[in-house]
Design an enzyme around this catalytic site. Structure first.
Site, mmCIF file in Angstrom:
data_model
loop_
_atom_site.group_PDB
_atom_site.id
_atom_site.type_symbol
_atom_site.label_atom_id
_atom_site.label_comp_id
_atom_site.label_asym_id
_atom_site.label_seq_id
_atom_site.Cartn_x
_atom_site.Cartn_y
_atom_site.Cartn_z
ATOM 1 N N ARG A 94 -60.668 -73.169 -2.420
ATOM 2 C CA ARG A 94 -61.047 -72.016 -3.215
ATOM 3 C C ARG A 94 -61.818 -71.080 -2.285
ATOM 4 N NH1 ARG A 94 -65.806 -71.439 -7.815
ATOM 5 N NH2 ARG A 94 -65.182 -69.350 -8.434
ATOM 6 N N HIS A 95 -61.712 -69.789 -2.530
ATOM 7 C CA HIS A 95 -62.449 -68.813 -1.717
ATOM 8 C C HIS A 95 -63.964 -68.984 -1.883
ATOM 9 C CE1 HIS A 95 -62.949 -67.149 -5.596
ATOM 10 N NE2 HIS A 95 -61.642 -67.196 -5.758
ATOM 11 N N GLY A 96 -64.718 -68.372 -0.959
ATOM 12 C CA GLY A 96 -66.178 -68.429 -1.011
ATOM 13 C C GLY A 96 -66.758 -67.426 -1.995
#
Ligand code: NAG
Ligand code: NAG
Ligand code: NAG
Length: 477
Positions: free
Chosen positions: A64-66
């Site tokens: 998942r993206h930050g």
């Protein structure tokens, strides 16, 4: 004498006020907006990952993206917190408290007074990865390389990255590959592809949209929870604390919560004045509300979720199938790395059968032992930068270590062993993995997406109940 009276008065005054922004042991589990470091408290080791007698031969990763800026649709509402702030300050000045035992303390109020919306966060940058989000992603790229040095080598042809073509994913790719390849990353031609149907199948699935995403029954348990005394009382307490003579709308509370948790994810050491609105108990309730929402939207609460979450499981199975076929020449790519959304990671965990509670989560069992010890906890499952990794090992029979088969798969979530039935600290026999997921992968054609399903909420609920009864019976046997 007058000094003593003054001290006493001071003592009383401070006893009446609760300071919540700065606590010794703050509650930092904020559902899907939890900072990675809070969900993963003691940093996982980055030592070389060793399985005695085995060599890692293929690496599969879903990220998942930050942390990111608020989405375009959230921004106007969050900006309007400036009005709420003024109202709270006025309440305090006017001594507008139904119950002074519960009011916000002076120092929290001072913090709030200094808060203002960061003008640099405007619609142009909605949803973009933040500086912190970028750095955490870079560090993860580095950490994986340190753990699997023989596999994650500097040869870019060993990799294939899959992500959709938007700012957030492209930056995540850039950050991660900088962590892997250092400053060379930019000049390398790293294999990548954009496969949206694989990474976001739910965007192409009318049946799922209708039956799950847009179905009011999906949020019915959440609505029950929000109507319960334990939730209503929370709203009253927060309203009292902020000096309102009435209970503020739940949407306002949710907006404050959103700002609080974004603040804590953007800068994990900074105090957020908006978090001062919540006690530990409040935060746990808000956390459960999101667990309920995600459980039905992306988890075990709706049977279609497993069916749509199959795409990445299939991707993993095909990848490992290729690498476990005994051929002499090593296959490329050896590392398959994806970036996707929290929704897709949750759907994938559901398809994998991880974090499955025996008793379904519902709106009216908040105080039950099952809920208090639930496995479906978005804060620890799905913080920013959440990740699911699977590593295929080739093993030689080794007397010291109990590997039964030449191929093993190690499952990790957020860099730690994933708990899976019949596996040993995340390490599963390849035959078990095949037994468990091959059928799901084989049938994963998403045909159901375009057929008019006759499923309705009633079957969804009965499905959960039947699954529960079945589990109960098989456990008894
Ligand atoms: C956002 O801010 C930047 C400068 O910081 C500006 O160039 C841009 O036009 C702004 N966007 C909007 C939608 O106001
Ligand atoms: C779902 O709920 C919304 C808002 O409460 C309502 O406007 C809509 O009519 C409902 N839809 C159905 C199909 O019940
Ligand atoms: C609300 O405040 C009352 C009085 O301080 C307290 O007893 C109660 O536990 C609080 N409720 C919640 C949900 O925090």
């Amino acid at each position: 004498m007058s000094g003593l009276v003054f001290l006493l008065a001071l003592g009383l005054a401070s006893a009446q006020e609760i300071c919540l922004s700065v606590q010794d042991d703050p509650y930092l589990f904020f559902g899907t907006k939890t900072a990675y470091i809070f969900a993963n408290k003691d940093n996982p080791s980055t030592r070389v990952h060793e399985v005695p007698g085995c060599q890692p031969i293929a690496f599969w990763l879903l990220n998942r993206h930050g942390t990111h800026n608020p989405e375009a649709n959230e921004m106007p509402e969050l900006q309007r917190l400036a009005d709420l702030k003024r109202n709270i300050l006025t309440n305090y000045k006017n001594g507008n408290f139904r119950d002074t035992n519960q009011r916000i303390c002076q120092s929290d109020l001072n913090l709030l007074e200094r808060w203002e919306w960061n003008e640099r966060i405007n619609l142009t940058f909605a949803g973009d990865l933040t500086v912190d989000g970028y750095m955490t992603t870079q560090q993860l790229g580095q950490a994986w390389k340190q753990r699997f040095p023989g596999l994650l080598t500097p040869n870019q042809h060993n990799y294939l990255f899959k992500f959709v073509n938007d700012q957030r994913s492209s930056n995540a790719f850039k950050a991660f590959t900088e962590g892997l390849f250092g400053s060379d990353a930019d000049s390398l031609d790293i294999p990548k592809e954009n496969d949206e149907k694989l990474l976001r199948p739910y965007k192409f699935c009318p049946a799922w949209t209708k039956e799950v995403e847009e179905n009011n029954d999906t949020v019915s348990q959440l609505a029950i929870f929000e109507s319960k005394r334990e939730y209503q009382e929370m709203i009253s307490n927060i309203s009292l604390r902020l000096g309102f003579n009435y209970d503020v709308q739940k949407e306002v509370i949710q907006r404050i919560y959103q700002m609080c948790r974004y603040n804590k994810a953007w800068d994990v050491v900074k105090v957020s004045p908006w978090c001062a609105a919540f006690t530990r108990e409040d935060l746990k309730r808000l956390e459960y509300a999101e667990d309920l929402e995600t459980y039905y939207k992306y988890g075990y609460g709706s049977p279609l979720n497993k069916d749509i979450g199959c795409t990445l499981v299939k991707d993993m199975m095909n990848f490992f199938e290729k690498h476990s076929a005994d051929v002499d020449t090593p296959q490329q790519p050896r590392a398959l790395i994806h970036f996707s959304s929290a929704a897709m990671l949750l759907l994938t965990l559901t398809a994998l059968g991880a974090h499955q509670d025996i008793v379904p989560l519902t709106g009216d069992n908040y105080h039950s032992t099952n809920v208090q010890a639930r496995k479906w906890t978005t804060s620890t499952m799905m913080p920013f930068n959440a990740n699911i990794a699977a590593v295929l090992y080739k093993c030689t029979q080794n007397g010291k270590f109990q590997v039964n088969e030449p191929y093993q798969v190690l499952f990790l979530e957020n860099e730690r062993p994933m708990y899976l039935d019949k596996c040993r600290v995340g390490l599963c026999d390849w035959s078990l993995v095949k037994h468990r997921y091959q059928e799901l992968a084989n049938k994963c054609d998403l045909q159901f997406c375009n057929s008019a399903t006759k499923l309705n909420s009633f079957t969804a609920i009965s499905f959960a109940a039947i699954a529960y009864i079945f589990r109960y019976i098989t456990m008894r046997i």
